[in-house]
Structures are given as structure tokens and as C-alpha cells.
Design a protein around this motif. Structure first.
Motif, PDB file in Angstrom:
ATOM      1  N   ALA A  99      -3.678  25.415   3.278  1.00 51.76           N
ATOM      2  CA  ALA A  99      -3.234  24.410   4.252  1.00 51.76           C
ATOM      3  C   ALA A  99      -3.393  23.006   3.684  1.00 51.76           C
ATOM      4  CB  ALA A  99      -4.033  24.554   5.547  1.00 51.76           C
ATOM      5  N   GLN A 100      -4.488  22.791   2.957  1.00 48.15           N
ATOM      6  CA  GLN A 100      -4.722  21.487   2.347  1.00 48.15           C
ATOM      7  C   GLN A 100      -3.629  21.145   1.341  1.00 48.15           C
ATOM      8  OE1 GLN A 100      -8.069  20.452  -0.632  1.00 48.15           O
ATOM      9  NE2 GLN A 100      -8.997  20.042   1.362  1.00 48.15           N
ATOM     10  N   LEU A 101      -3.237  22.128   0.537  1.00 44.55           N
ATOM     11  CA  LEU A 101      -2.170  21.888  -0.435  1.00 44.55           C
ATOM     12  C   LEU A 101      -0.828  21.687   0.271  1.00 44.55           C
ATOM     13  CD1 LEU A 101      -1.211  21.673  -3.339  1.00 44.55           C
ATOM     14  CD2 LEU A 101      -0.994  24.183  -3.394  1.00 44.55           C
ATOM     15  N   ARG A 102      -0.584  22.457   1.322  1.00 45.45           N
ATOM     16  CA  ARG A 102       0.657  22.324   2.081  1.00 45.45           C
ATOM     17  C   ARG A 102       0.823  20.918   2.658  1.00 45.45           C
ATOM     18  NH1 ARG A 102      -0.234  26.360   5.105  1.00 45.45           N
ATOM     19  NH2 ARG A 102      -0.976  25.333   6.993  1.00 45.45           N
ATOM     20  N   ASN A 103      -0.291  20.290   3.016  1.00 49.13           N
ATOM     21  CA  ASN A 103      -0.253  18.968   3.643  1.00 49.13           C
ATOM     22  C   ASN A 103      -0.507  17.814   2.678  1.00 49.13           C
ATOM     23  OD1 ASN A 103       0.217  19.731   6.413  1.00 49.13           O
ATOM     24  ND2 ASN A 103      -1.848  20.582   6.428  1.00 49.13           N
ATOM     25  N   ALA A 104      -0.696  18.149   1.397  1.00 49.26           N
ATOM     26  CA  ALA A 104      -1.062  17.114   0.427  1.00 49.26           C
ATOM     27  C   ALA A 104       0.032  16.066   0.246  1.00 49.26           C
ATOM     28  CB  ALA A 104      -1.414  17.754  -0.913  1.00 49.26           C
ATOM     29  N   HIS A 105       1.281  16.440   0.512  1.00 50.46           N
ATOM     30  CA  HIS A 105       2.367  15.464   0.334  1.00 50.46           C
ATOM     31  C   HIS A 105       2.208  14.274   1.277  1.00 50.46           C
ATOM     32  CE1 HIS A 105       4.722  16.530   4.022  1.00 50.46           C
ATOM     33  NE2 HIS A 105       4.098  17.699   3.871  1.00 50.46           N
ATOM     34  N   TYR A 106       1.518  14.469   2.411  1.00 50.63           N
ATOM     35  CA  TYR A 106       1.309  13.351   3.328  1.00 50.63           C
ATOM     36  C   TYR A 106       0.451  12.258   2.692  1.00 50.63           C
ATOM     37  CZ  TYR A 106       3.197  16.193   7.133  1.00 50.63           C
ATOM     38  OH  TYR A 106       4.014  16.955   7.946  1.00 50.63           O
ATOM     39  N   TYR A 107      -0.458  12.658   1.809  1.00 52.46           N
ATOM     40  CA  TYR A 107      -1.287  11.673   1.094  1.00 52.46           C
ATOM     41  C   TYR A 107      -0.385  10.747   0.273  1.00 52.46           C
ATOM     42  CZ  TYR A 107      -5.075   9.803  -1.841  1.00 52.46           C
ATOM     43  OH  TYR A 107      -5.952   8.973  -2.497  1.00 52.46           O
ATOM     44  N   ASP A 108       0.501  11.343  -0.511  1.00 54.07           N
ATOM     45  CA  ASP A 108       1.403  10.537  -1.343  1.00 54.07           C
ATOM     46  C   ASP A 108       2.327   9.669  -0.493  1.00 54.07           C
ATOM     47  OD1 ASP A 108       0.356  11.444  -3.710  1.00 54.07           O
ATOM     48  OD2 ASP A 108       1.927  12.926  -4.085  1.00 54.07           O
ATOM     49  N   GLU A 109       2.765  10.199   0.639  1.00 52.46           N
ATOM     50  CA  GLU A 109       3.695   9.448   1.490  1.00 52.46           C
ATOM     51  C   GLU A 109       3.002   8.286   2.189  1.00 52.46           C
ATOM     52  OE1 GLU A 109       6.695  13.224   2.323  1.00 52.46           O
ATOM     53  OE2 GLU A 109       4.849  12.972   3.489  1.00 52.46           O
ATOM     54  N   ALA A 110       1.766   8.479   2.599  1.00 48.27           N
ATOM     55  CA  ALA A 110       1.001   7.372   3.185  1.00 48.27           C
ATOM     56  C   ALA A 110       0.750   6.292   2.144  1.00 48.27           C
ATOM     57  CB  ALA A 110      -0.326   7.888   3.744  1.00 48.27           C
ATOM     58  N   ARG A 111       0.459   6.713   0.941  1.00 50.93           N
ATOM     59  CA  ARG A 111       0.240   5.747  -0.147  1.00 50.93           C
ATOM     60  C   ARG A 111       1.502   4.942  -0.429  1.00 50.93           C
ATOM     61  NH1 ARG A 111      -1.969   7.566  -6.172  1.00 50.93           N
ATOM     62  NH2 ARG A 111      -2.058   5.467  -7.108  1.00 50.93           N
ATOM     63  N   GLU A 112       2.647   5.625  -0.453  1.00 49.24           N
ATOM     64  CA  GLU A 112       3.907   4.932  -0.719  1.00 49.24           C
ATOM     65  C   GLU A 112       4.268   3.988   0.431  1.00 49.24           C
ATOM     66  OE1 GLU A 112       7.368   3.475  -2.300  1.00 49.24           O
ATOM     67  OE2 GLU A 112       5.642   4.463  -3.267  1.00 49.24           O
ATOM     68  N   PHE A 113       4.031   4.411   1.668  1.00 44.96           N
ATOM     69  CA  PHE A 113       4.313   3.526   2.799  1.00 44.96           C
ATOM     70  C   PHE A 113       3.516   2.223   2.663  1.00 44.96           C
ATOM     71  CE2 PHE A 113       2.948   1.890   6.930  1.00 44.96           C
ATOM     72  CZ  PHE A 113       4.182   1.514   7.447  1.00 44.96           C
ATOM     73  N   ALA A 114       2.248   2.331   2.329  1.00 49.33           N
ATOM     74  CA  ALA A 114       1.420   1.135   2.184  1.00 49.33           C
ATOM     75  C   ALA A 114       1.912   0.250   1.043  1.00 49.33           C
ATOM     76  CB  ALA A 114      -0.034   1.534   1.957  1.00 49.33           C
ATOM     77  N   ARG A 115       2.397   0.864  -0.018  1.00 48.05           N
ATOM     78  CA  ARG A 115       2.971   0.076  -1.114  1.00 48.05           C
ATOM     79  C   ARG A 115       4.167  -0.737  -0.637  1.00 48.05           C
ATOM     80  NH1 ARG A 115       3.166   5.064  -5.355  1.00 48.05           N
ATOM     81  NH2 ARG A 115       1.147   4.808  -6.386  1.00 48.05           N
ATOM     82  N   ILE A 116       5.020  -0.115   0.171  1.00 48.97           N
ATOM     83  CA  ILE A 116       6.206  -0.808   0.691  1.00 48.97           C
ATOM     84  C   ILE A 116       5.784  -2.023   1.516  1.00 48.97           C
ATOM     85  CG2 ILE A 116       8.155  -0.601   2.280  1.00 48.97           C
ATOM     86  CD1 ILE A 116       8.334   2.368   1.431  1.00 48.97           C
ATOM     87  N   VAL A 117       4.795  -1.831   2.377  1.00 49.79           N
ATOM     88  CA  VAL A 117       4.303  -2.941   3.211  1.00 49.79           C
ATOM     89  C   VAL A 117       3.751  -4.055   2.340  1.00 49.79           C
ATOM     90  CG1 VAL A 117       2.609  -3.610   4.966  1.00 49.79           C
ATOM     91  CG2 VAL A 117       3.802  -1.413   5.158  1.00 49.79           C
ATOM     92  N   ALA A 118       2.966  -3.688   1.344  1.00 51.94           N
ATOM     93  CA  ALA A 118       2.350  -4.698   0.477  1.00 51.94           C
ATOM     94  C   ALA A 118       3.393  -5.459  -0.332  1.00 51.94           C
ATOM     95  CB  ALA A 118       1.337  -4.033  -0.457  1.00 51.94           C
TER      96      ALA A 118
END
Length: 289
Positions: free
Chosen positions: A109-128
């Protein structure tokens, strides 16, 4: 005036230094009537001084953010248990080697949801990246609960771009510390959930909720309720990961039963990629990008 203020601050610092030295020497702290009131833990932790502690938890993060020009934040919530993909893959391999079925299930389950980590990181990059070209009073800063998982990812994305970012951590029975990507001068720790929640809302210009557990749901529904009841100004409320949220929440039932109005379902927006989350915020405020 500056000299007087410096002397006053020095006296306060000296009082705390004396108290710390007393503790470091191995002496138990005992109630002491002669100790300065603001340097007296036994006094400050009394039931009767709870109101003072409320005031301090409100004031300290507020002043620090004012001094650094943090006026507008985008609050990112989500599971503290999600991990970045490489770590999730390593955890699954370790679980498979161990052979325990429940441990393997959790790791999958952790691996299945790991893409959310990368997507949250990218969203914050866009804001910054957007904020980098704005005057200070128009900049948007990432703010999280300060912990691991999605919170770490969002702080990390802002950190990647060299942007100040905020972490509002909370003391818990199982101690956690602020993640390493929070700007040190904006890494705060709270005792009271209520004061922490107020700080989330005081500067929030948007809420982006990634999949999460009770804590994420708590913050999400509080914001929706405040906006619905007009106790807070309308802000973009983005639910990231439509598959997750549609399985978890069937809010149409509330409309069918007459407990909310049909238009209340428009208080939030479902999205599935970082750019779409940002585009919704841009449209809401008619930002120039």
C-alpha cells in the motif's frame, strides 16, 4: 530606547540560562516563589495559566511570520505515512524478505501511494516558482503540519526552489520532529491543536488535501465548515487524488438527506495532477502567471 530593549531582552535570556543551568546540573526543578514568573515552568504549567499559554502559542508563530513577510500561505495536508518511491520500494523488498503477510500488505500500500509524495513535492515547486517573481506581499508560501510523508514532500518541493516554507508541528505522545526541509526559522511546535488550527487558517489562501487519515479529514472538514458557514473567507479547497476521495467520501448522501445544500459540493475541487491543482488556484484568484 534600543539600549533599554536590549537590556530587557538580556535579562530575560539570563533568567532562562540560569534555569537551564539548574536543570543541566541534575537538580530537580522545584517551585520557587523568588523565581521570575516568566522563567518559572511550574507556574506557567499550572491549570490557571492555560490562557497565558494559549496567548503565547498564538503570538510566537504570528510574530515570526510577520517579521519574515509570510502573509499568504497554501496549506498542504496529507498522510504522514506515505513515503517517497525509492524508500517505499526498499521497504517492500525488506518486507518480502521478512515474509510476514501483514507487513507485506502495508508495504504494498505504501508503494502504491508513493506517487503522491512526488506529486506533492512538484505542486510545491510550482507554487515556489510562481512566487519567486512576485512582490513579497503577493508571494504564496507552502505551509504544512511539519511532519513526514506528504507534509515533508510539500516542504521539500519549496525547499528545492530555495523558498521559505512553514511547518506547524504538534507535540504527540509518540514524539515527532519537524522534517528537515522546513525553513528553520519557520519551524514551529504546538501543544494545543486548536491554536495550531488557527495558524493554519490565519494566512491560508488555499487548502490542498492529499489522501490521508483522521488528521487530514479533521483539517479538511474544519475548513469546509468554516467556509460553508461564512466564518472564513472562501478559499480554493483542492482534493488531490480523485480515486481515493471518491471512494472515501460520498457527500451526495448529505444532499439527498437534506443536511447540506447542493451548492455546498462546489466548495471543493477534485484533481489528479499538480498542475491542475495550481490551475484551480490561479483561476480562483485570477492570478497572472
Amino acid at each position: 530606547m534600543e539600549t533599554t530593549q536590549h537590556l530587557s531582552e538580556q535579562r530575560i535570556a539570563d533568567a532562562w540560562a540560569d534555569l537551564q543551568a539548574h536543570s543541566n546540573s541534575g537538580n530537580a526543578l522545584q517551585a520557587d516563589a523568588y523565581r521570575l514568573a516568566f522563567a518559572d515552568p511550574e507556574f506557567l504549567l499550572r491549570r490557571e495559566t492555560r490562557g497565558i499559554r494559549f496567548q503565547l502559542e498564538m503570538l510566537k508563530p504570528d510574530l515570526a511570520q510577520q517579521q519574515l513577510g509570510i502573509e499568504n500561505t497554501i496549506v498542504v495536508f496529507g498522510s504522514a505515512r506515505f513515503r517517497e518511491p525509492d524508500e517505499a520500494r526498499a521497504n517492500l523488498e525488506k518486507a518480502i524478505q521478512g515474509g510476514d503477510a501483514e507487513t507485506i500488505r502495508k508495504a504494498e500500500a505504501q508503494l502504491r501511494n508513493a506517487h503522491y509524495y512526488d506529486e506533492a513535492r512538484e505542486f510545491a515547486r510550482i507554487v515556489a516558482r510562481y512566487s519567486r517573481g512576485c512582490p513579497r506581499h503577493d508571494q504564496l508560501f507552502i505551509c504544512t503540519g511539519g511532519g513526514p510523508g506528504i507534509m515533508e514532500a510539500a516542504n521539500r518541493g519549496a525547499h528545492d526552489e530555495g523558498a521559505l516554507n512553514v511547518g506547524l508541528n504538534i507535540s504527540l505522545p509518540h514524539e515527532q520532529s519537524g522534517n528537515r526541509f522546513i525553513s528553520p526559522e519557520l519551524s514551529f511546535k504546538f501543544h494545543y491543536f486548536a491554536l495550531r488550527k488557527m495558524h493554519f487558517m490565519m494566512r491560508a489562501k488555499a487548502l490542498v488535501a492529499f489522501p490521508g487519515g483522521f488528521g487530514t479529514l479533521d483539517e479538511l472538514f474544519e475548513v469546509i465548515t468554516l467556509v460553508q458557514c461564512k466564518k472564513a473567507k472562501p478559499v480554493p479547497i483542492v482534493l488531490f487524488g480523485s480515486h481515493y476521495w471518491k471512494r472515501l467520501l460520498n457527500l451526495e448522501v448529505l444532499v439527498e438527506e437534506g443536511t447540506i445544500s447542493p451548492e455546498d459540493l462546489s466548495l471543493f475541487k477534485l484533481v489528479d495532477d499538480p498542475q491542475s491543482a495550481w490551475d484551480h488556484i490561479v483561476r480562483f484568484y485570477d492570478l497572472r502567471t
